[in-house]
Design a protein around this motif. Structure first.
Motif: not given
Lengths: 260, 317
Positions: A42, A100, A123, A126-132, A135-136, A146-147, B128, B131
């Motif tokens: 991404f 954080l 967004r 890739a892999g960890w896939d948390m995506g936060h 926003a933080m 925006a997302s 969660r 990977y």
């Protein structure tokens, strides 16, 4: 306009699963050379979005990462794809998976650069896939957020953008004043292949290594364990004399289990 | 008194199924000693009562718009009033933004897209997948407030019991948004949405050519509520529309049955379907990742297997 693109490296998501394993003691994923780290999927789209805005409106684009020197190939990839400069901030000691702390470190680094009008991120990593983290980061910077963004149009006033944001059943068009943090999804564009020339230039470019990572807050959420996939449930192989027999046997099993 | 706050959501006038699943998760945690369950909804009193009927002990309502920055002060107020030390949010459009924002506002962390939750020594432990399901990450918090977003279909929604009662409190706080929504557009979709399908039949590069998807469509046709998906490799080759791509850069599905045909199972693909309840694969490679995670598998050439499978399902159906 100054655009900052926050990037990270991940093991190749297209690599065979066998090239990946979990180091439970270190709580870290490990991978063999078959899954060499790449710029996160991404993030490549975020870099491309920045390059397109630069071409259309003129901009300076900075690629930024909070990572060790192993992340420099990713920064060079971002330079080859249109970023003008690259900055690497060494990760805060003990940050581990405290995202954080990563958001605070990114924000601290952004504040040392010329004022950012637009901060782009992928967004999710890739892999960890948390995506936060995006926003933080927006919260730390006090910027609107925006997302997942699938289109960005800069307004002629140079002070605002119009974005498309994916929703559950379609998308919404939003207007936001700059500065802004936007996390982009892959629908936004098709990342270009860098030219040989740009790859060579990127190899020779100097990556700025900045200090100033913000220490991890030991009170935040932390990773307690990283375990491999649970493979305790054995796969049952459906056998038979011929392929046709196996197909029929699978139908029977699926029927018996109420799957169909 | 600690407790749990569930941030429920309504869509088109109805409480979302994911919200009821969150109540199910909260009741489980409550049973493990996490305290009472409060529910928050930007919606009506009637919707709050629905949440009480399925298991909330009390509820908070707000008339704030369901945009994370507008809703945040209302959710903060509900956290303060309920005394909750655990907040459960759906991994939805709203939750993806609200989870990190709420965590930041409380100087804590958030575990996104969690699939398992449990109480250990009075504190939350969230698990969660990472990977592409090759790793399972467990998170705990040192800070007082523990925020998680929960993956859809990870918990069962409890049965509603209309005799249950609890207090409903309206919350007035709301924030201002820094972004303006100019308009919305619905995606045009034909047939069953792949995210909603109870059965997904997917094909990968191992199919060999585009025409093979015809056979996958026939198989899906014999299975009610089935949709056809494809790996990124197959979509990149132009064999199937990108709208049907399952994976990291495509759709995330968690059907009851996922039939993976000639898909090896790179993390790119697994990231989109690892939450499937039952995986069945047809693959030439017994050592492939997809076969290893399957409940049932046939190690063979799919071309020889599929016709018999389809015929037999028709007969049994």
């Amino acid at each position: 306009m100054h655009i900052v693109v926050c990037v990270c490296q991940v093991p190749d998501p297209q690599a065979p699963a066998g090239s990946f394993y979990v180091d439970e003691a270190a709580m870290e994923p490990r991978w063999s050379p078959a899954a060499q780290p790449l710029l996160s999927t991404f993030d490549l789209h975020a870099v491309e979005a920045a390059a397109c805005l630069k071409e259309a409106h003129g901009a300076t684009v900075t690629a930024l990462t909070v990572a060790g020197p192993e992340a420099e190939p990713g920064l060079r990839r971002a330079l080859a794809a249109g970023c003008d400069q690259a900055v690497r901030v060494a990760p805060p000691a003990g940050a581990g998976h405290d995202r954080l702390a990563i958001a605070h470190s990114l924000a601290a680094a952004i504040r040392t650069l010329p004022p950012a009008d637009l901060v782009l991120c992928g967004r999710i990593a890739a892999g960890w896939d948390m995506g936060h983290v995006p926003a933080m980061l927006a919260e730390v910077l006090g910027f609107p957020y925006a997302s997942p963004v699938t289109a960005i149009e800069a307004r002629d006033d140079g002070a605002s953008v119009e974005l498309r944001r994916l929703t559950v059943d379609g998308y919404e068009v939003v207007h936001a004043d700059l500065p802004l943090v936007a996390a982009v999804s892959n629908e936004i564009n098709e990342p270009r292949y860098p030219t040989m020339r740009s790859v060579l230039d990127a190899q020779r470019a100097t990556i700025t290594v900045a200090d100033g990572a913000v220490a991890a807050d030991a009170t935040a959420a932390r990773l307690t364990a990283l375990r491999p996939r649970d493979l305790s449930a054995e796969c049952e192989l459906i056998d038979g004399e011929t392929a046709e027999d196996r197909g029929m046997a699978l139908a029977a099993v699926m029927h018996e289990r109420g799957f169909v | 008194m600690p407790g749990i706050l569930v941030v429920a959501e309504a869509a088109e006038g109805a409480v979302t199924p994911a919200s009821f699943e969150l109540i199910g998760a909260a009741r489980k945690l409550s049973g493990e000693g996490a305290g009472p369950v409060a529910a928050f909804i930007a919606g009506s009193e009637a919707q709050a009562k629905e949440l009480i009927a399925v298991g909330a002990d009390s509820a908070y309502t707000s008339d704030a718009a369901t945009q994370a920055d507008i809703l945040l002060p209302a959710v903060q107020a509900a956290v303060a009033q309920s005394g909750a030390d655990i907040v459960l949010i759906a991994q939805s459009s709203l939750g993806r933004d609200l989870g990190p924002m709420l965590a930041f506002a409380n100087n804590t962390g958030v575990a996104m897209d969690s699939t398992e939750l449990k109480i250990e020594a009075g504190r939350l432990r969230a698990t969660r997948s990472a990977y592409g399901g090759n790793a399972r990450a467990e998170h705990t918090w040192k800070s007082p407030l523990q925020v998680v977003t929960v993956k859809a279909k990870s918990f069962d929604a409890p049965e509603a019991d209309a005799s249950r009662s609890g207090a409903v409190t309206a919350i007035a706080e709301k924030g201002e948004s820094k972004i303006t929504v100019l308009g919305t557009e619905k995606a045009v979709s034909t047939g069953i949405r792949i995210e909603d399908a109870a059965v997904v039949v997917s094909g990968g590069r191992g199919l060999g050519d585009e025409s093979a998807f015809k056979a996958l469509e026939e198989l899906a046709g014999t299975l009610k509520v089935a949709a056809v998906g494809a790996s990124r490799a197959a979509c990149d080759l132009g064999w199937y529309p990108p709208s049907q791509q399952v994976g990291l850069t495509g759709k995330t599905v968690s059907p009851n049955l996922y039939i993976a045909i000639a898909i090896s199972g790179a993390s790119q693909h697994m990231a989109g379907m690892a939450g499937s309840k039952n995986i069945v694969s047809i693959n030439k490679d017994a050592d492939s990742n997809m076969v290893r995670v399957s409940k049932f598998a046939i190690i063979d050439d799919y071309k020889k297997v599929l016709p018999a499978l389809i015929e037999e399902i028709k007969k049994l159906g």
